[in-house]
Design an enzyme around this catalytic site. Structure first.
Site, PDB file in Angstrom:
ATOM      1  N   ARG A   2       0.839  -1.207   0.000  1.00 13.98           N
ATOM      2  CA  ARG A   2       0.000   0.000   0.000  1.00 13.98           C
ATOM      3  C   ARG A   2       0.873   1.256   0.000  1.00 13.98           C
ATOM      4  NH1 ARG A   2      -4.524   0.214   4.502  1.00 13.98           N
ATOM      5  NH2 ARG A   2      -2.740   0.790   5.796  1.00 13.98           N
ATOM      6  N   LYS A  61      -2.599   6.472   1.491  1.00 11.21           N
ATOM      7  CA  LYS A  61      -2.393   6.944   2.861  1.00 11.21           C
ATOM      8  C   LYS A  61      -1.417   8.120   2.823  1.00 11.21           C
ATOM      9  CE  LYS A  61      -2.357   4.634   7.328  1.00 11.21           C
ATOM     10  NZ  LYS A  61      -3.559   5.264   7.841  1.00 11.21           N
ATOM     11  N   GLU A 120     -16.224   6.017   4.543  1.00 14.01           N
ATOM     12  CA  GLU A 120     -15.477   5.517   5.705  1.00 14.01           C
ATOM     13  C   GLU A 120     -15.402   6.640   6.724  1.00 14.01           C
ATOM     14  OE1 GLU A 120     -11.285   4.740   5.153  1.00 14.01           O
ATOM     15  OE2 GLU A 120     -11.180   6.072   3.424  1.00 14.01           O
TER      16      GLU A 120
HETATM   17  N1  PLP Z   1      -9.225   4.225   6.552  1.00 18.95           N
HETATM   18  C1  PLP Z   1      -8.412   5.226   6.877  1.00 18.95           C
HETATM   19  C2  PLP Z   1      -8.720   6.578   6.382  1.00 18.95           C
HETATM   20  C3  PLP Z   1      -7.285   4.972   7.692  1.00 18.95           C
HETATM   21  O1  PLP Z   1      -6.473   5.965   8.047  1.00 18.95           O
HETATM   22  C4  PLP Z   1      -7.051   3.661   8.148  1.00 18.95           C
HETATM   23  C5  PLP Z   1      -5.884   3.357   8.958  1.00 18.95           C
HETATM   24  O2  PLP Z   1      -4.894   2.898   8.500  1.00 18.95           O
HETATM   25  C6  PLP Z   1      -7.941   2.649   7.766  1.00 18.95           C
HETATM   26  C7  PLP Z   1      -9.014   2.964   6.969  1.00 18.95           C
HETATM   27  C8  PLP Z   1      -7.723   1.247   8.206  1.00 18.95           C
HETATM   28  O3  PLP Z   1      -6.730   0.637   7.450  1.00 18.95           O
HETATM   29  P1  PLP Z   1      -5.896  -0.572   8.067  1.00 18.95           P
HETATM   30  O4  PLP Z   1      -6.883  -1.613   8.422  1.00 18.95           O
HETATM   31  O5  PLP Z   1      -5.029  -0.999   6.934  1.00 18.95           O
HETATM   32  O6  PLP Z   1      -5.167  -0.035   9.211  1.00 18.95           O
HETATM   33  C1  COI Z   2      -4.132   3.247  11.540  1.00 12.01           C
HETATM   34  O1  COI Z   2      -5.123   2.613  11.895  1.00 12.01           O
HETATM   35  O2  COI Z   2      -3.018   2.740  11.446  1.00 12.01           O
HETATM   36  C2  COI Z   2      -4.227   4.626  11.156  1.00 12.01           C
HETATM   37  O3  COI Z   2      -3.337   5.112  10.507  1.00 12.01           O
HETATM   38  C3  COI Z   2      -5.351   5.425  11.589  1.00 12.01           C
HETATM   39  C4  COI Z   2      -4.892   6.718  12.126  1.00 12.01           C
HETATM   40  C5  COI Z   2      -6.010   7.673  11.979  1.00 12.01           C
HETATM   41  C6  COI Z   2      -4.420   6.588  13.537  1.00 12.01           C
END
Ligand code: PLP
Ligand code: COI
Length: 341
Positions: free
Chosen positions: A82, A184, A220
């Site tokens: 990612r 991200k 989201e």
């Molecule tokens: N959506 C957003 C905007 C995020 O910042 C995060 C955090 O990483 C997620 C979703 C969840 O992603 P993950 O499950 O890969 O941490």
């Molecule tokens: C994560 O879940 O790793 C994120 O980056 C979310 C963040 C808003 C703390």
């Protein structure tokens, strides 16, 4: 290795400076070998690309102490992939994916004393990030970059742990069609700050963002994807090109299908149908699965059948299975767990 004396069970989701961090620099078209350093501070030129045009991306994953005392992390290869996608979208060089995983391992090893013990409820949050570091004044990508990883022991992202949250439907958009919602990038979070401060001031834990084009579909929150459970026990999760492809959500979809025999629908989810779901949760590395009890849409309350006292039963099963896999209580699908120590 002796653990640090921390109040593991009462940690919040905050930053704590630990002993070691990883740094690698990109110059003249290539990455150096990189390595562990002790200085938590960075000195950069005032005109660095990151300061002027926000050329910065990041990742988030966790390390866990398993039941049998190993330190592991969860699917770091997906964070590496990612981050490569994020880098390409912001015209940054890709940090090689295998080196990303090695750097995560090296950084966690160097901070093993900060990995919370099994059963404490805390975990080690790992934050890889990359930024443009040379002076840039015309709008263009930097030529030099720094990739870093720091770690910090954390407790629950939302105060109250597993207590259902109340969130609001936001009037702000988090992403544009064909924009950067799927990567991200720091810029996505900068522009969400006003919306999250507004939501907090009004007493809400988070925002539910709608699709920017029609404002009828659930996207989201600022830091997590949504999962919903239907009254007949199916898992429904929004599909959209402008949300972050959550590794937690993708893992839950697999866990639902292959561990729990739960039917899964990954599809557009309309705000209008949310009232008909039995359970709702926010899923992400930081959020794990945080249950939502109520969604307020401009004064109209959408109350989930699971209520405001505890996590709904299906959400709980998903939570227990996912965290069971992460903490080594349950067998993981091949390749999901990277053993560090
Ligand atoms: N959506 C957003 C905007 C995020 O910042 C995060 C955090 O990483 C997620 C979703 C969840 O992603 P993950 O499950 O890969 O941490
Ligand atoms: C994560 O879940 O790793 C994120 O980056 C979310 C963040 C808003 C703390």
């Amino acid at each position: 290795m002796e653990k640090k004396q921390l109040d593991w069970s009462n940690l919040g989701f905050g930053y704590m400076e630990t002993d070691a961090r990883f740094v690698s620099t990109y110059k003249n078209g290539s990455w150096d070998d990189g390595g562990i350093v002790t200085d938590a501070n960075i000195t950069l030129n005032e005109c660095a690309g990151v300061f002027q045009y926000a050329q910065t991306i990041f990742e988030g994953l966790k390390a866990y102490t398993t039941q049998d005392g190993h330190i592991v992390c969860f699917r770091p290869d997906l964070n590496a992939a990612r981050m490569a996608d994020s880098a390409k979208r912001l015209e940054m060089p890709v940090f090689p994916e295998d080196k990303f995983v090695d750097a995560v391992v090296e950084t966690v090893k160097a901070n093993a004393a900060y990995v919370p013990p099994f059963g404490s409820g805390a975990t080690l949050y790992i934050r890889p990030y990359m930024m443009g570091i040379n002076p840039v004044i015309g709008v263009k990508p930097a030529d030099e970059y720094m990739f870093r990883i720091f770690v910090t022991p954390v407790g629950p992202y939302f105060k109250g742990g597993a207590k259902p949250l109340t969130i609001k439907v936001s009037d702000f958009d988090r992403a544009a069609p064909h924009g950067t919602g799927h990567i991200k990038a720091g810029l996505n979070y900068a522009m969400s700050l006003h919306a999250i401060v507004t939501a907090h001031d009004e007493g809400f834990a988070e925002n539910m963002y709608l699709d920017p084009q029609t404002r009828t579909k659930v996207e989201e929150t600022g830091g997590a994807n949504f999962i919903f459970i239907t009254k007949d026990g199916k898992l429904v999760t929004p599909k959209s090109d402008s949300i972050l492809p959550s590794i937690t959500r993708r893992s839950l979809v697999y866990v639902a299908k292959h561990y729990l025999n739960i039917e899964v629908e990954e599809r557009e989810v309309f705000l209008d149908e949310v009232k008909d779901f039995a359970e709702c949760g926010l899923c992400g590395t930081a959020a794990v699965i945080s249950p939502v009890g109520k969604i307020v849409d401009h004064g109209k309350e959408i109350c989930l059948a699971s209520g405001m006292d505890e996590m709904g039963p299906t959400t709980k099963k998903l939570y227990d299975t996912l965290t069971g896999i992460q903490m080594g209580k349950m067998e993981a699908p091949k390749g999901w767990i990277k053993t560090i120590l």
